[in-house]
Motif scaffolding. Structure first.
Motif, PDB file in Angstrom:
ATOM      1  N   GLU A  50      84.943  22.480 105.345  1.00 47.51           N
ATOM      2  CA  GLU A  50      85.398  22.034 104.029  1.00 47.51           C
ATOM      3  C   GLU A  50      86.311  20.818 104.145  1.00 47.51           C
ATOM      4  O   GLU A  50      86.156  19.830 103.405  1.00 47.51           O
ATOM      5  CB  GLU A  50      86.126  23.165 103.314  1.00 47.51           C
ATOM      6  CG  GLU A  50      86.610  22.787 101.908  1.00 47.51           C
ATOM      7  CD  GLU A  50      87.427  23.896 101.245  1.00 47.51           C
ATOM      8  OE1 GLU A  50      87.895  23.663 100.115  1.00 47.51           O
ATOM      9  OE2 GLU A  50      87.612  24.961 101.862  1.00 47.51           O
ATOM     10  N   GLY A  51      87.239  20.875 105.081  1.00 47.47           N
ATOM     11  CA  GLY A  51      88.144  19.740 105.269  1.00 47.47           C
ATOM     12  C   GLY A  51      87.408  18.490 105.700  1.00 47.47           C
ATOM     13  O   GLY A  51      87.732  17.381 105.264  1.00 47.47           O
ATOM     14  N   GLY A  52      86.414  18.664 106.575  1.00 42.04           N
ATOM     15  CA  GLY A  52      85.627  17.517 107.013  1.00 42.04           C
ATOM     16  C   GLY A  52      84.882  16.860 105.868  1.00 42.04           C
ATOM     17  O   GLY A  52      84.794  15.630 105.788  1.00 42.04           O
ATOM     18  N   MET A  53      84.347  17.673 104.978  1.00 40.13           N
ATOM     19  CA  MET A  53      83.614  17.138 103.831  1.00 40.13           C
ATOM     20  C   MET A  53      84.549  16.428 102.849  1.00 40.13           C
ATOM     21  O   MET A  53      84.207  15.364 102.299  1.00 40.13           O
ATOM     22  CB  MET A  53      82.840  18.262 103.151  1.00 40.13           C
ATOM     23  CG  MET A  53      81.758  18.877 104.035  1.00 40.13           C
ATOM     24  SD  MET A  53      80.926  20.320 103.337  1.00 40.13           S
ATOM     25  CE  MET A  53      79.925  19.532 102.088  1.00 40.13           C
ATOM     26  N   GLY A  89      80.205  19.369 108.311  1.00 40.21           N
ATOM     27  CA  GLY A  89      81.333  18.450 108.333  1.00 40.21           C
ATOM     28  C   GLY A  89      80.992  17.149 109.037  1.00 40.21           C
ATOM     29  O   GLY A  89      81.337  16.053 108.567  1.00 40.21           O
ATOM     30  N   ALA A  90      80.285  17.262 110.180  1.00 33.81           N
ATOM     31  CA  ALA A  90      79.899  16.074 110.936  1.00 33.81           C
ATOM     32  C   ALA A  90      78.909  15.210 110.154  1.00 33.81           C
ATOM     33  O   ALA A  90      78.995  13.978 110.160  1.00 33.81           O
ATOM     34  CB  ALA A  90      79.293  16.483 112.277  1.00 33.81           C
ATOM     35  N   ALA A  96      79.857   8.665 105.761  1.00 34.76           N
ATOM     36  CA  ALA A  96      80.977   7.736 105.582  1.00 34.76           C
ATOM     37  C   ALA A  96      80.971   6.667 106.668  1.00 34.76           C
ATOM     38  O   ALA A  96      81.159   5.475 106.382  1.00 34.76           O
ATOM     39  CB  ALA A  96      82.301   8.505 105.599  1.00 34.76           C
ATOM     40  N   PHE A  97      80.746   7.084 107.920  1.00 31.01           N
ATOM     41  CA  PHE A  97      80.722   6.123 109.030  1.00 31.01           C
ATOM     42  C   PHE A  97      79.632   5.073 108.835  1.00 31.01           C
ATOM     43  O   PHE A  97      79.819   3.892 109.150  1.00 31.01           O
ATOM     44  CB  PHE A  97      80.470   6.850 110.355  1.00 31.01           C
ATOM     45  CG  PHE A  97      81.553   7.795 110.776  1.00 31.01           C
ATOM     46  CD1 PHE A  97      82.812   7.759 110.207  1.00 31.01           C
ATOM     47  CD2 PHE A  97      81.307   8.744 111.765  1.00 31.01           C
ATOM     48  CE1 PHE A  97      83.812   8.638 110.607  1.00 31.01           C
ATOM     49  CE2 PHE A  97      82.290   9.628 112.170  1.00 31.01           C
ATOM     50  CZ  PHE A  97      83.545   9.574 111.590  1.00 31.01           C
ATOM     51  N   LYS A  98      78.501   5.515 108.334  1.00 26.03           N
ATOM     52  CA  LYS A  98      77.380   4.592 108.125  1.00 26.03           C
ATOM     53  C   LYS A  98      77.751   3.497 107.149  1.00 26.03           C
ATOM     54  O   LYS A  98      77.388   2.326 107.326  1.00 26.03           O
ATOM     55  CB  LYS A  98      76.162   5.368 107.620  1.00 26.03           C
ATOM     56  CG  LYS A  98      74.899   4.534 107.470  1.00 26.03           C
ATOM     57  CD  LYS A  98      73.735   5.416 107.063  1.00 26.03           C
ATOM     58  CE  LYS A  98      72.450   4.602 106.895  1.00 26.03           C
ATOM     59  NZ  LYS A  98      71.298   5.463 106.499  1.00 26.03           N
ATOM     60  N   SER A  99      78.499   3.839 106.104  1.00 26.32           N
ATOM     61  CA  SER A  99      78.922   2.844 105.120  1.00 26.32           C
ATOM     62  C   SER A  99      80.008   1.934 105.677  1.00 26.32           C
ATOM     63  O   SER A  99      79.963   0.712 105.489  1.00 26.32           O
ATOM     64  CB  SER A  99      79.450   3.542 103.857  1.00 26.32           C
ATOM     65  OG  SER A  99      78.445   4.307 103.242  1.00 26.32           O
ATOM     66  N   ILE A 100      80.965   2.507 106.376  1.00 26.55           N
ATOM     67  CA  ILE A 100      82.118   1.740 106.852  1.00 26.55           C
ATOM     68  C   ILE A 100      81.696   0.678 107.865  1.00 26.55           C
ATOM     69  O   ILE A 100      82.044  -0.496 107.736  1.00 26.55           O
ATOM     70  CB  ILE A 100      83.183   2.693 107.431  1.00 26.55           C
ATOM     71  CG1 ILE A 100      83.765   3.565 106.314  1.00 26.55           C
ATOM     72  CG2 ILE A 100      84.287   1.908 108.123  1.00 26.55           C
ATOM     73  CD1 ILE A 100      84.629   4.711 106.807  1.00 26.55           C
ATOM     74  N   GLY A 101      80.989   1.066 108.896  1.00 25.01           N
ATOM     75  CA  GLY A 101      80.361   0.121 109.817  1.00 25.01           C
ATOM     76  C   GLY A 101      81.277  -0.652 110.747  1.00 25.01           C
ATOM     77  O   GLY A 101      80.820  -1.574 111.426  1.00 25.01           O
ATOM     78  N   GLY A 112      81.999  22.166 117.524  1.00 24.11           N
ATOM     79  CA  GLY A 112      80.904  23.072 117.191  1.00 24.11           C
ATOM     80  C   GLY A 112      79.732  22.393 116.522  1.00 24.11           C
ATOM     81  O   GLY A 112      79.038  22.996 115.694  1.00 24.11           O
ATOM     82  N   ILE A 113      79.482  21.134 116.890  1.00 20.61           N
ATOM     83  CA  ILE A 113      78.390  20.362 116.274  1.00 20.61           C
ATOM     84  C   ILE A 113      77.122  20.579 117.085  1.00 20.61           C
ATOM     85  O   ILE A 113      77.113  20.391 118.305  1.00 20.61           O
ATOM     86  CB  ILE A 113      78.734  18.865 116.222  1.00 20.61           C
ATOM     87  CG1 ILE A 113      80.098  18.647 115.558  1.00 20.61           C
ATOM     88  CG2 ILE A 113      77.655  18.097 115.466  1.00 20.61           C
ATOM     89  CD1 ILE A 113      80.608  17.211 115.667  1.00 20.61           C
ATOM     90  N   ASN A 114      76.042  20.944 116.422  1.00 23.64           N
ATOM     91  CA  ASN A 114      74.735  21.103 117.061  1.00 23.64           C
ATOM     92  C   ASN A 114      73.848  19.903 116.737  1.00 23.64           C
ATOM     93  O   ASN A 114      74.289  18.938 116.118  1.00 23.64           O
ATOM     94  CB  ASN A 114      74.084  22.407 116.608  1.00 23.64           C
ATOM     95  CG  ASN A 114      74.911  23.614 117.003  1.00 23.64           C
ATOM     96  OD1 ASN A 114      75.531  23.636 118.071  1.00 23.64           O
ATOM     97  ND2 ASN A 114      74.951  24.620 116.148  1.00 23.64           N
ATOM     98  N   TYR A 115      72.579  19.994 117.131  1.00 21.73           N
ATOM     99  CA  TYR A 115      71.734  18.800 117.055  1.00 21.73           C
ATOM    100  C   TYR A 115      71.592  18.194 115.657  1.00 21.73           C
ATOM    101  O   TYR A 115      71.515  16.960 115.540  1.00 21.73           O
ATOM    102  CB  TYR A 115      70.358  19.067 117.679  1.00 21.73           C
ATOM    103  CG  TYR A 115      69.366  19.749 116.776  1.00 21.73           C
ATOM    104  CD1 TYR A 115      68.529  19.003 115.948  1.00 21.73           C
ATOM    105  CD2 TYR A 115      69.244  21.130 116.752  1.00 21.73           C
ATOM    106  CE1 TYR A 115      67.615  19.635 115.119  1.00 21.73           C
ATOM    107  CE2 TYR A 115      68.347  21.757 115.932  1.00 21.73           C
ATOM    108  CZ  TYR A 115      67.531  21.010 115.115  1.00 21.73           C
ATOM    109  OH  TYR A 115      66.633  21.620 114.288  1.00 21.73           O
ATOM    110  N   PRO A 116      71.575  18.963 114.538  1.00 23.04           N
ATOM    111  CA  PRO A 116      71.479  18.272 113.244  1.00 23.04           C
ATOM    112  C   PRO A 116      72.673  17.349 112.975  1.00 23.04           C
ATOM    113  O   PRO A 116      72.508  16.223 112.486  1.00 23.04           O
ATOM    114  CB  PRO A 116      71.423  19.427 112.234  1.00 23.04           C
ATOM    115  CG  PRO A 116      70.902  20.600 113.010  1.00 23.04           C
ATOM    116  CD  PRO A 116      71.518  20.437 114.364  1.00 23.04           C
TER     117      PRO A 116
END
Length: 456
Positions: A50-53, A89-90, A96-101, A112-116
């Motif tokens: 939730e915090g990540g989002m 969250g990721a 956001a990262f894609k827009s910031i660039g 805890g990030i998996n392949y998606p």
């Protein structure tokens, strides 16, 4: 906020404020005060999904508003390790990262990030060409995440530090990353692929891929599955390239994997079943029917479903046209399967031999010349099917025939077959070739041809 201050760095690391704490700084991050933000450090804050989002939404809005004001946000450093962001969250942060660039350093270990989520981040990183440091330690890539990240790395010319340690990239993922190393990453200084269940052969492929990295100071392959002999072979390979001092300690190597141990990813959608002929397999889609990967004519479909030399001959002169026009060359794994289907009908009969070799030449020449064809996926899929490499997806192996190896030997000797991929094949064949003992004569001839091609 009311004073008109301009923040360039915000560090709230090691405060357990959780998602509610992110809500507390949300207004700040959206405001003009943060239009000048260059470094955001929120390590070990317990943000959760939730915090990540919420954070991602605030950063996206800050970027949009700052751009509208004529001063687009140029965030350079993002640190958010140990926050249990997980996939959702990721993925939100990736948008956001894609827009910031403008990112130059990203630290997101232990989330805890998996392949998606890894795949979403990989896509976003391609839009941040100034990335220099990439730390995703202790997340779970598996093959699919590693392949996606490797594809992103090909476009990133400024990366100096890569930390994918403890990320379960496995051998297939390591081979994909090695391909990215050969094609790009010219200023790389550190590469960490430790504790990733990487085999000896795959580790040697990685080692050979860094031979031209003149700025490399550290290659960490500790904690993988090399075995005592594999560790020695890796050390010798690095020393032969005058890179012995670059290789980190191998003191925590896990040893060779058990013979019966499989690298299986049992995620939904990966189930496969064996075809009834020649040991080949069809992927199964969510509705239980074979997925269609080509615009088949009835004759070509009949051959691919149940290959025989008679059916291949009966395609006549149109077979090369059918291969070039109707096979889907965007799926490298499927091209490997089709190659095996064609080569399975090889015979020393002159007519059959000529047709099989001409057809496989047409298939691979077209595939390898296609702009977006992922040749490393083709090679790894081929090796998995031949039993030279353990894959993540569980399926019944192809029954390897001498024809498979005879035709592959022919193709390896052609000018369209890249030397670097011959090097990958040789690394696995020389170490795992015992699985092809039933075709020992063809196997040995293939290895000889690979060695000659590499030495030429």
């Amino acid at each position: 906020m009311t004073s008109g201050a301009q923040i360039t760095e915000l560090d709230l690391s090691d405060n357990a404020f959780g998602p509610d704490g992110v809500k507390g700084i949300e207004t700040l991050l959206r405001s003009p005060v943060c239009y000048t933000l260059r470094e955001l450090r929120l390590n070990n804050c317990g943000m959760g999904i939730e915090g990540g989002m919420i954070l991602a939404s605030a950063l996206s809005e800050c970027y949009q508003q700052s751009r509208a004001a004529g001063f687009p946000l140029k965030l350079k450093v993002f640190v958010a390790g140990r926050n249990r962001l997980e996939n959702d969250g990721a993925t939100s942060l990736a948008h956001a990262f894609k827009s910031i660039g403008s990112l130059e350093m990203v630290h997101m270990p232990q989330n805890g990030i998996n392949y998606p989520g890894i795949t979403a981040l990989a896509t976003a990183f391609q839009h941040n060409p100034n990335l220099r440091v990439l730390n995703l330690n202790d997340n779970t890539f598996t093959k699919r995440g590693a392949v996606a990240m490797a594809q992103a790395l090909r476009d990133l010319r400024n990366v100096q530090v890569i930390n994918f340690g403890d990320c379960l990239v496995r051998s297939e993922g390591a081979i994909a990353i090695a391909a990215a190393l050969r094609e790009g990453l010219p200023v790389l200084r550190e590469l960490n692929l430790s504790f990733g269940e990487i085999s000896e052969a795959a580790a040697l492929v990685v080692a050979k891929a860094v031979r031209d990295k003149v700025e490399l100071v550290k290659l960490d392959l500790n904690g993988n599955c090399l075995g005592e002999d594999g560790c020695e072979a890796l050390k010798e390979a690095m020393e032969s390239m005058n890179l012995g001092g670059v290789l980190a300690s191998l003191s925590e190597d896990e040893g060779e994997p058990d013979e019966d141990e499989d690298e299986c990813d049992t995620s939904e959608g990966d189930e496969e079943e064996q075809n009834c002929v020649n040991g080949t397999k069809d992927h199964v889609n969510g509705e239980g029917s074979p997925s269609k990967v080509y615009l088949c004519s009835p004759d070509l479909l009949s051959f691919l479903h149940s290959p025989t030399s008679e059916k291949l001959l009966n395609l006549g002169a149109k077979r090369t046209h059918l291969i070039e026009k109707q096979v889907n060359f965007s799926d490298a794994a499927k091209i490997a399967e089709i190659f095996l289907q064609i080569s399975s009908v090889y015979k020393e009969d002159p007519d059959v031999k000529q047709v099989v070799l001409e057809t496989t030449d047409t298939l691979l020449r077209k595939a390898f010349s296609s702009l977006h064809f992922q040749i490393n996926i083709f090679i790894t899929s081929l090796m998995v099917n031949l039993g030279l490499l353990k894959g993540e997806v569980k399926f019944k192996k192809v029954s390897v025939l001498p024809g498979h190896l005879i035709v592959l030997e022919h193709c390896v000797g052609q000018d369209y077959f890249p030397v670097d991929q011959a090097d990958v094949l040789e690394a696995f064949l020389s170490r795992n070739g015992k699985v092809l003992e039933s075709c020992s004569s063809a196997r040995d001839a293939l290895r000889t041809t690979l060695e000659k091609r590499i030495a030429a």
